[in-house]
Design an enzyme around this catalytic site. Sequence first.
Site, PDB file in Angstrom:
ATOM      1  N   ASP A 130      42.166  49.930  41.059  1.00  0.00           N
ATOM      2  CA  ASP A 130      41.811  51.338  40.814  1.00  0.00           C
ATOM      3  C   ASP A 130      40.296  51.528  40.832  1.00  0.00           C
ATOM      4  O   ASP A 130      39.788  52.521  41.327  1.00  0.00           O
ATOM      5  CB  ASP A 130      42.373  51.790  39.464  1.00  0.00           C
ATOM      6  CG  ASP A 130      43.884  51.962  39.539  1.00  0.00           C
ATOM      7  OD1 ASP A 130      44.403  52.006  40.687  1.00  0.00           O
ATOM      8  OD2 ASP A 130      44.537  52.014  38.483  1.00  0.00           O
ATOM      9  N   CYS A 131      39.585  50.542  40.282  1.00  0.00           N
ATOM     10  CA  CYS A 131      38.119  50.680  40.257  1.00  0.00           C
ATOM     11  C   CYS A 131      37.451  50.173  41.528  1.00  0.00           C
ATOM     12  O   CYS A 131      36.341  50.583  41.860  1.00  0.00           O
ATOM     13  CB  CYS A 131      37.549  50.007  39.018  1.00  0.00           C
ATOM     14  SG  CYS A 131      38.282  48.414  38.639  1.00  0.00           S
TER      15      CYS A 131
END
Lengths: 500, 128
Positions: A130-131
């Site tokens: 996600d990051c």
Amino acid sequence: MAGKTIQDINAKIKDGSVHVVTAEEMPDIVAELGPDGAAKEIDIVTTGTFGAMCSSGAFLNLGHSDPPIKMQKVWLNDVEAYAGLAAIDAYIGATQLSKSRGMEYGGAHVIEDLVAGKSIDIHATAYGTDCYPRKVLDTTVTIDDINQATMFNPRNGYQKYNVATNCSNRTLYTYMGTLLPDCGNVTYSGAGVLSPISNDPTYQTIGVGSRIFLCGAQGYVTGQGTQHDPTNDFATMMVQGDLKQMDKKFVRGATFHGYGTSLYVGIGIPIPILNADIAKATAVTDADITVDVLDYGVARRSRPVLRQVTYEELKSGMIDINGREITTSPMSSFHDARAIAGELKDLIQKGTFYPTLLVERLPGTGVVCKPMKQIGEQPTVADVMAKRVITILQGQTVENAAKVIMEGNFNHLPVVSDEDRLVGIITAWDIAKAVAKNKRDKLDDIMTRAVVTADTSEPIDIVARRLEQHNISALPVVDKHRRVMGIITSDDISKLVARR
Amino acid sequence: MKITLHVTPDITPRPLIAEVILETGALLNIDRADVKPKGGEVVIDVPHDECDRVVAAFKKRGATITCLKLPIIKDDDECVNCGACISVCPTGVISFRDDWSVQMDVDKCVQCGACVTMCPHGALTVGK
Ligand code: SF4
Ligand code: SF4
């Protein structure tokens, strides 16, 4: 005399009155003035070494891409770097080989190219988070485009190094260079009289926090090197320095034919002469440093020691081995070691390099460099070989040999003499060839006489390599009277490896 | 002066070198011969003043000859003066000067290529 402190010496560097000599100049000075006199007269002795140091590499921070990536794997000019660190940190090691170019180009060459300001192609892959959503990255950078580029070498500057020769009957390609058969040459490494640790063998001035000349930059010793072995006078250092400040002259990628890549690293260490003891230690000469000559023909951890020699003898260009004069070659450059000691001397005299106070000494005696703990027995030839071997007496016909092979349903038939000694070997293929050429009568005419053999106690890996080197698929196993004890085939070995 | 005789299958059956020695009277020395059934090359050392005549005598017989101006070439930008190449050279071409830089007595080179393989820095190439 009470001795000097680093502060005293650094004050002299500042006011231009410092007296610096190289480790090559020091023996004469100590001989003339004695250790006390020399300690009064001389403030710093500079050392230098320039040679292959495989345990070298660099940490690189590439800067974040957009969208960002957490590199799982990364290649620089097709050489893989270790990426098991934070997102865009990587460690490029000197001996990692290029995927496409093999031994010709490796991590060492990437480091040299970075220092030389050349462009480096970067390819990275990731699983995506996600990051860090990005999964693939391709770009080209020079050293100026990246954030930190820090040379960090876990083991450099061996105090001295064992000498290599080769008593076997074939050429060996090693990290000590090409070793000609039958002790055809001798290779050695290390700067002898200029070697940093040999000039301070009790580490009174070399340790954690020592500022050093590292490939043209100012770097530091950060601790004991891996495999540091003070007990046997094989001390090593861990060092680091800023790659961006380095000089290509002293960072050179190398390829040892048939072995792989390594990095030639230039290190110079200033030894502040704080007292007479230190002065005395820096009076070491090539004649005082002794190393073992090892037979690399034996591919085991403990190689046989043929004799001891000094660097003085090695540098004479010839040494005597078993009554023969053999030519020697250094692998490290004494010419450039001298240049480094000289350059460091200039830097100190010009007031641009100041030695530092130690934070901690390198560990001394008591540290033992252990061999690897291996679990499980290493299988030997005796464990794997077929013990029931059919042989044939020399002098028989090709026809007979063909029958024996047919009946036994195997490929290799050792040929023995009347006294039961191995004299040759014959394969199904030899027989097919002989029949095709109508050479059916004497076995002795078509057998291979120079038989490659194994002995029962040899580790499997060594025999596997021998099979590969000779491009054959089986070896008779013989005892010291050349009686056939068994036969070992590459199939047997593959099966064993598959089970491991 | 070194010359390379390129041997092709059509000239192998002839005693070419012997013929040239007889014709020119030059003292030829075979430094290295690497001839397989499909052909190969022979490196021959020729006295300087007789070189032209010897080459002409070979050419007259249909042989291909190249003269080696520099049998072994060292790239000084790559060479670090380690001297690793010294001990593998069969004819003692390479040695240290007093300042530990490396020098080559190229006239002695027989182009075996051993030093090229040994050099860790790719500094050496065999001249063509
Ligand atoms: S090729 Fe190299 S090793 Fe061979 S003779 Fe010439 S200089 Fe010596
Ligand atoms: S081995 Fe290569 S780098 Fe070393 S001295 Fe010879 S030519 Fe120079």
